[in-house]
Scaffold this motif. Structure first.
Motif, PDB file in Angstrom:
ATOM      1  N   LEU A   1      10.562   1.202 -16.366  1.00 15.78           N
ATOM      2  CA  LEU A   1       9.798   1.256 -15.112  1.00 15.78           C
ATOM      3  C   LEU A   1       9.257   2.659 -14.836  1.00 15.78           C
ATOM      4  N   PRO A   2      10.055   3.729 -14.942  1.00 17.71           N
ATOM      5  CA  PRO A   2       9.494   5.070 -14.721  1.00 17.71           C
ATOM      6  C   PRO A   2       8.366   5.411 -15.698  1.00 17.71           C
ATOM      7  N   ILE A   3       8.529   4.967 -16.960  1.00 17.00           N
ATOM      8  CA  ILE A   3       7.470   5.228 -17.949  1.00 17.00           C
ATOM      9  C   ILE A   3       6.194   4.506 -17.564  1.00 17.00           C
TER      10      ILE A   3
ATOM     11  N   ALA B   1      18.578  -7.726 -12.206  1.00 15.47           N
ATOM     12  CA  ALA B   1      18.018  -7.686 -13.564  1.00 15.47           C
ATOM     13  C   ALA B   1      16.678  -8.407 -13.617  1.00 15.47           C
ATOM     14  N   LEU B   2      16.616  -9.594 -12.995  1.00 14.36           N
ATOM     15  CA  LEU B   2      15.380 -10.374 -13.005  1.00 14.36           C
ATOM     16  C   LEU B   2      14.277  -9.662 -12.233  1.00 14.36           C
ATOM     17  N   HIS B   3      14.629  -9.084 -11.092  1.00 10.51           N
ATOM     18  CA  HIS B   3      13.618  -8.434 -10.256  1.00 10.51           C
ATOM     19  C   HIS B   3      13.107  -7.140 -10.879  1.00 10.51           C
ATOM     20  N   VAL B   4      14.026  -6.276 -11.331  1.00  8.81           N
ATOM     21  CA  VAL B   4      13.595  -4.980 -11.849  1.00  8.81           C
ATOM     22  C   VAL B   4      12.772  -5.165 -13.129  1.00  8.81           C
ATOM     23  N   SER B   5      13.114  -6.167 -13.932  1.00  8.67           N
ATOM     24  CA  SER B   5      12.302  -6.455 -15.124  1.00  8.67           C
ATOM     25  C   SER B   5      10.886  -6.851 -14.719  1.00  8.67           C
ATOM     26  N   SER B   6      10.803  -7.710 -13.703  1.00  7.91           N
ATOM     27  CA  SER B   6       9.486  -8.122 -13.210  1.00  7.91           C
ATOM     28  C   SER B   6       8.755  -6.954 -12.563  1.00  7.91           C
TER      29      SER B   6
ATOM     30  N   GLY C   1       0.801  -1.220   0.000  1.00  8.88           N
ATOM     31  CA  GLY C   1       0.000   0.000   0.000  1.00  8.88           C
ATOM     32  C   GLY C   1       0.829   1.264   0.000  1.00  8.88           C
ATOM     33  N   LEU C   2       2.168   1.100  -0.032  1.00  5.62           N
ATOM     34  CA  LEU C   2       3.043   2.258   0.010  1.00  5.62           C
ATOM     35  C   LEU C   2       2.965   3.087  -1.273  1.00  5.62           C
ATOM     36  N   ALA C   3       2.671   2.412  -2.393  1.00  2.00           N
ATOM     37  CA  ALA C   3       2.701   3.094  -3.693  1.00  2.00           C
ATOM     38  C   ALA C   3       1.803   4.329  -3.723  1.00  2.00           C
ATOM     39  N   ARG C   4       0.655   4.262  -3.066  1.00  2.00           N
ATOM     40  CA  ARG C   4      -0.294   5.388  -3.126  1.00  2.00           C
ATOM     41  C   ARG C   4       0.036   6.495  -2.135  1.00  2.00           C
TER      42      ARG C   4
ATOM     43  N   SER D   1       9.432   9.609  -5.743  1.00  2.00           N
ATOM     44  CA  SER D   1       9.852   8.782  -4.612  1.00  2.00           C
ATOM     45  C   SER D   1       9.552   7.309  -4.869  1.00  2.00           C
ATOM     46  N   LEU D   2       8.410   7.030  -5.459  1.00  2.00           N
ATOM     47  CA  LEU D   2       8.021   5.651  -5.740  1.00  2.00           C
ATOM     48  C   LEU D   2       8.985   5.006  -6.730  1.00  2.00           C
ATOM     49  N   ILE D   3       9.344   5.761  -7.773  1.00  2.00           N
ATOM     50  CA  ILE D   3      10.271   5.227  -8.775  1.00  2.00           C
ATOM     51  C   ILE D   3      11.636   4.959  -8.157  1.00  2.00           C
ATOM     52  N   VAL D   4      12.105   5.877  -7.337  1.00  2.00           N
ATOM     53  CA  VAL D   4      13.402   5.704  -6.681  1.00  2.00           C
ATOM     54  C   VAL D   4      13.394   4.467  -5.788  1.00  2.00           C
ATOM     55  N   VAL D   5      12.322   4.293  -5.018  1.00  2.00           N
ATOM     56  CA  VAL D   5      12.217   3.134  -4.129  1.00  2.00           C
ATOM     57  C   VAL D   5      12.222   1.839  -4.926  1.00  2.00           C
ATOM     58  N   ARG D   6      11.456   1.796  -6.008  1.00  2.00           N
ATOM     59  CA  ARG D   6      11.357   0.552  -6.787  1.00  2.00           C
ATOM     60  C   ARG D   6      12.638   0.226  -7.544  1.00  2.00           C
ATOM     61  N   LEU D   7      13.440   1.222  -7.812  1.00  2.10           N
ATOM     62  CA  LEU D   7      14.687   0.961  -8.517  1.00  2.10           C
ATOM     63  C   LEU D   7      15.849   0.677  -7.576  1.00  2.10           C
ATOM     64  N   LEU D   8      15.964   1.447  -6.503  1.00  8.22           N
ATOM     65  CA  LEU D   8      17.142   1.344  -5.645  1.00  8.22           C
ATOM     66  C   LEU D   8      17.009   0.316  -4.527  1.00  8.22           C
ATOM     67  N   TRP D   9      15.812   0.175  -3.974  1.00  6.59           N
ATOM     68  CA  TRP D   9      15.628  -0.740  -2.849  1.00  6.59           C
ATOM     69  C   TRP D   9      15.989  -2.182  -3.210  1.00  6.59           C
ATOM     70  N   PRO D  10      15.565  -2.704  -4.374  1.00  2.82           N
ATOM     71  CA  PRO D  10      15.948  -4.083  -4.724  1.00  2.82           C
ATOM     72  C   PRO D  10      17.458  -4.275  -4.792  1.00  2.82           C
ATOM     73  N   PHE D  11      18.200  -3.294  -5.317  1.00  5.72           N
ATOM     74  CA  PHE D  11      19.653  -3.425  -5.394  1.00  5.72           C
ATOM     75  C   PHE D  11      20.262  -3.585  -4.008  1.00  5.72           C
ATOM     76  N   THR D  12      19.739  -2.844  -3.057  1.00  3.81           N
ATOM     77  CA  THR D  12      20.255  -2.920  -1.687  1.00  3.81           C
ATOM     78  C   THR D  12      19.948  -4.271  -1.062  1.00  3.81           C
ATOM     79  N   LEU D  13      18.711  -4.717  -1.190  1.00  2.00           N
ATOM     80  CA  LEU D  13      18.308  -5.989  -0.597  1.00  2.00           C
ATOM     81  C   LEU D  13      19.059  -7.159  -1.213  1.00  2.00           C
ATOM     82  N   TYR D  14      19.157  -7.186  -2.544  1.00  2.00           N
ATOM     83  CA  TYR D  14      19.742  -8.340  -3.211  1.00  2.00           C
ATOM     84  C   TYR D  14      21.256  -8.381  -3.100  1.00  2.00           C
TER      85      TYR D  14
END
Length: 409
Positions: A385-387, A298-303, A236-239, A245-258
């Motif tokens: 993803l941003p588009i 690569a696999l996660h961000v594509s998904s 529910g964070l997206a809304r 901010s949403l785009i930054v989170v979806r792009l950078l957070w996976p890199f940190t976790l993985y």
């Protein structure tokens, strides 16, 4: 039965039928890709090449090269008879060509094969090793499935037939040799098996647990890479975030976790004996860790891009497709698959597998290219993803405005 129950049953039936239809679509439109990769490979074996080099130039060499020249067909390797002058250092140059992936198998008729045999017969030399005449070279770790199922059995069958033919020819010549009784008593192999061959695996697949990281384990890599998709989508964070901010989170957070998850995944393989340090020392593990990290990203961000468009309702279809198109090109060599599978050279799984084989088995080093493919997927996703997120946010804003208008009315 009340009307509410009837309505609920209708909804339940509708959902069930749609789900069944979707599963049937997945079976025939997506799973069939993997079936095709396994079931259509036998008709493209000719796309795998083999070198035949005659360093002998006499009877044995001429017989061997002629036999291989007569082999043709889609279910046969493409045998290329190479001139010995192309390999000035002899068999070692042929071995280097094989390791460099210029062919899939190499057969050499070794220098002096015929003259050495004749000399051994004349001297009644019981120490002569008849398998010195012909050598076959393989690199099993390049693709163990292809060698086990296709290449090695085919090479053994061909060379067994050739050596039997040569053996009969030499046995016929020896029939009139007055020294035959002495040969049979002292050096019987010179009569019964006068010409033989030896097989040398230059890059053996000698680490069985490596299958967990170069093929089967890639599926687990995909599962781990996409484990957070649903959790993030349901948070529910997206809304509650701005679009940026949403785009930054979806792009950078996976890199940190993985970064950390990929380390745990690699340590598991290390704990069970995968020898990452065989050829590159301590850098071998680091290379594999970084490749796993980039592949997961690569696999996660594509998904992540696709779930933005498809939503949770249809993302399982994409994930099945994403797994199948990757797995289908990681088992057999892409060369033996139907031409449509050439896309596999650009798939994350294929390039992870190549890196593992280089680090663990010292196959041809294309690690730079393998990383480049992962970076390309990440770069494309960073654009798409941003588009996609902007389009979805725009649609959500329009829907919200429409709902406000209706409430005002």
């Amino acid at each position: 039965m009340d009307n509410g129950t009837i309505a609920a049953r209708r909804v339940w039936l509708k959902i069930s039928l749609v789900a069944v239809g979707l599963l049937i679509f997945i079976i025939f439109a997506i799973l069939s890709i993997y079936w095709a990769a396994l079931g259509r490979s036998s008709g493209n074996i000719h796309n795998l090449s083999g070198y035949v080099v005659d360093f002998d130039g006499e009877q044995i060499g001429q017989t061997v090269t002629q036999a291989f020249s007569n082999l043709h067909g889609n279910k046969q390797l493409s045998w290329l008879v190479k001139n010995a002058s192309e390999f000035p250092n002899g068999p070692p140059d042929v071995q280097a060509a094989l390791v460099d992936h210029r062919c899939w198998v190499a057969v050499t008729v070794n220098p002096g094969a015929t003259s050495n045999l004749i000399a051994a017969i004349n001297k009644t030399d019981a120490t002569y090793n008849t398998s010195q005449a012909i050598s076959a070279y393989l690199t099993d770790a390049r693709n163990e499935a292809a060698y086990r199922i296709i290449i090695t059995p085919m090479v053994n069958a061909i060379l067994t037939n050739i050596t039997q033919t040569l053996g009969l020819a030499f046995a016929g010549e020896l029939a009139s040799n007055p020294n035959l009784p002495n040969l049979m008593h002292t050096a019987p192999s010179l009569v019964t098996l006068s010409v033989n061959y030896a097989v040398y695996d230059l890059r053996p697949f000698d680490v069985p647990v490596a299958s967990a990281v170069d093929y089967v384990g890639l599926i687990y890599l995909m599962i781990l890479a996409n484990h957070l998709l649903v959790a993030n989508a349901q948070s529910g964070l997206a809304r509650r975030l701005t679009l940026t901010s949403l785009i930054v989170v979806r792009l950078l957070w996976p890199f940190t976790l993985y970064f950390f998850i990929s380390l745990m995944y690699c340590l598991l393989s290390l704990a069970f004996g995968v020898p990452f340090s065989r050829y590159y020392g301590g850098a071998g593990f680091l290379i594999y860790w970084m490749m796993s990290w980039m592949a997961m990203a690569a696999l996660h961000v594509s998904s992540q891009s696709m779930i933005t468009l498809l939503t949770l309702k249809f993302v399982p279809v994409f994930l099945v497709l994403w797994i199948i198109v990757n797995v289908s090109v990681a088992y057999y060599p892409i060369e033996v698959l139907p031409i449509i599978f050439r896309y596999g050279y650009a798939m994350p799984f294929y390039n992870v597998s190549n890196t593992v084989r280089t680090v663990v088995f010292n196959t041809k080093n294309q690690i730079g290219l393998n990383f480049g493919v992962q970076f390309a997927w990440i770069a494309v996703s960073c654009i798409t993803l941003p588009i996609f997120q902007w389009l979805v946010r725009r649609r959500e804003v329009q829907a919200w405005h429409q709902s406000q208008v209706k409430e005002g009315e």
